[in-house]
Design a protein around this motif. Structure first.
Motif, PDB file in Angstrom:
ATOM      1  N   GLU A 251      54.536 121.141  49.172  1.00  0.00           N
ATOM      2  CA  GLU A 251      53.810 120.474  50.251  1.00  0.00           C
ATOM      3  C   GLU A 251      54.012 121.168  51.587  1.00  0.00           C
ATOM      4  O   GLU A 251      53.101 121.193  52.421  1.00  0.00           O
ATOM      5  N   ARG A 252      55.179 121.725  51.809  1.00  0.00           N
ATOM      6  CA  ARG A 252      55.427 122.418  53.083  1.00  0.00           C
ATOM      7  C   ARG A 252      54.530 123.650  53.201  1.00  0.00           C
ATOM      8  O   ARG A 252      53.995 123.933  54.279  1.00  0.00           O
ATOM      9  N   LYS A 253      54.363 124.365  52.089  1.00  0.00           N
ATOM     10  CA  LYS A 253      53.487 125.540  52.137  1.00  0.00           C
ATOM     11  C   LYS A 253      52.020 125.130  52.254  1.00  0.00           C
ATOM     12  O   LYS A 253      51.237 125.807  52.931  1.00  0.00           O
ATOM     13  N   LEU A 254      51.631 124.047  51.590  1.00  0.00           N
ATOM     14  CA  LEU A 254      50.262 123.569  51.753  1.00  0.00           C
ATOM     15  C   LEU A 254      49.969 123.293  53.225  1.00  0.00           C
ATOM     16  O   LEU A 254      48.906 123.646  53.744  1.00  0.00           O
ATOM     17  N   TYR A 255      50.917 122.648  53.890  1.00  0.00           N
ATOM     18  CA  TYR A 255      50.710 122.349  55.306  1.00  0.00           C
ATOM     19  C   TYR A 255      50.723 123.624  56.148  1.00  0.00           C
ATOM     20  O   TYR A 255      49.875 123.804  57.026  1.00  0.00           O
ATOM     21  N   TYR A 256      51.665 124.520  55.877  1.00  0.00           N
ATOM     22  CA  TYR A 256      51.789 125.731  56.687  1.00  0.00           C
ATOM     23  C   TYR A 256      50.505 126.550  56.662  1.00  0.00           C
ATOM     24  O   TYR A 256      50.001 126.986  57.709  1.00  0.00           O
ATOM     25  N   PHE A 257      49.945 126.747  55.483  1.00  0.00           N
ATOM     26  CA  PHE A 257      48.766 127.612  55.396  1.00  0.00           C
ATOM     27  C   PHE A 257      47.498 126.889  55.862  1.00  0.00           C
ATOM     28  O   PHE A 257      46.538 127.548  56.278  1.00  0.00           O
ATOM     29  N   ARG A 258      47.499 125.578  55.829  1.00  0.00           N
ATOM     30  CA  ARG A 258      46.403 124.853  56.480  1.00  0.00           C
ATOM     31  C   ARG A 258      46.501 125.039  57.996  1.00  0.00           C
ATOM     32  O   ARG A 258      45.476 125.215  58.687  1.00  0.00           O
ATOM     33  N   LEU A 259      47.721 125.010  58.518  1.00  0.00           N
ATOM     34  CA  LEU A 259      47.928 125.241  59.948  1.00  0.00           C
ATOM     35  C   LEU A 259      47.477 126.642  60.331  1.00  0.00           C
ATOM     36  O   LEU A 259      46.811 126.838  61.354  1.00  0.00           O
ATOM     37  N   LEU A 260      47.833 127.623  59.517  1.00  0.00           N
ATOM     38  CA  LEU A 260      47.428 129.003  59.792  1.00  0.00           C
ATOM     39  C   LEU A 260      45.901 129.127  59.851  1.00  0.00           C
ATOM     40  O   LEU A 260      45.356 129.850  60.693  1.00  0.00           O
TER      41      LEU A 260
END
Length: 243
Positions: free
Chosen positions: A230-239
């Protein structure tokens, strides 16, 4: 959109141009003439997409390149709806399978770099040039400036990258569904070696917003991922907000 004499001759004197659209691959126009239906893209990103299409056609179904001259790319019309517009009942499954196949391409074969060093540097350039519109941010990022968002990306950068050949803008609108044929990938100007979550995050966001949690569950099942980070899902959505 101005084109070279060669492209103008190819399209024909009777060519009817649509209004331009803006995408990751540059300005896009739909052109209809006696010679056929074409999509015309122009600019540096269109040149990048041309390189990627020529490479990717070995591994996946993509639009035919009719011509490339100067910085103008002419693509044949696939004559198929996108998953976004067709909205088939098993859209998550279709997207998951297509992405699984793309991510199975050996990264050693791919000459294009879209790792975080490259993406973050490009994002910083876009922020400095004033090319990021915070009004387009997702609701949970409203109120953040582009620079503040970039600073957060630097601070929260994942320690490692799980590298694959990534599409770069993997949305339902960028997957076409011909009748009886394999899905066709379009708008591949950002394709390259990158963390698999670059694609997973955008697919999950769009599927969830437009088609609901069942489509997301189908997507993960077809892709073969039991538990998402979930942290990576959020990070790359932010990117993605900076592009």
């Amino acid at each position: 959109m101005r084109v070279t004499d060669r492209i103008g001759t190819l399209l024909g004197d009777d060519a009817v141009w649509s209004a331009d659209h803006e995408g990751l691959s540059g300005h896009v126009s739909r052109v209809t003439s006696a010679a056929g239906v074409f999509y015309v893209k122009q600019g540096p990103a269109a040149a990048a997409e041309h390189e990627r299409l020529r490479w990717l056609e070995r591994w996946a179904s993509v639009p035919d390149v009719v011509a490339f001259d100067g910085d103008t790319l002419v693509l044949a019309d696939v004559a198929a709806p996108s998953l976004e517009s067709a909205a088939p009942p098993h859209i998550g499954t279709i997207m998951g399978r297509a992405l699984r196949d793309l991510h199975a391409v050996p990264i050693a074969e791919c000459p294009f770099d879209e790792r975080l060093d490259t993406r973050l540097a490009r994002a910083a350039d876009r922020v400095r040039a004033g090319l990021v519109d915070p009004d387009d941010f997702d609701d949970d990022h409203r109120g953040l400036s582009a620079r503040r968002l970039h600073d957060r990306l630097i601070a929260d950068r994942p320690a490692t990258e799980d590298l694959v050949v990534a599409h770069g803008d993997y949305t339902p609108g960028n997957v076409l569904l011909p009748s009886g044929g394999a899905p066709v990938l379009i708008d591949v100007g950002g394709l390259g070696v990158a963390d698999r979550y670059l694609d997973l995050a955008i697919a999950v966001r769009d599927l969830g917003e437009d088609f609901g949690p069942a489509a997301v569950a189908d997507f993960f099942t077809a892709y073969g991922l039991d538990a998402a980070d979930e942290r990576k899902l959020y990070y790359f959505r932010l990117l993605d907000e900076l592009f």
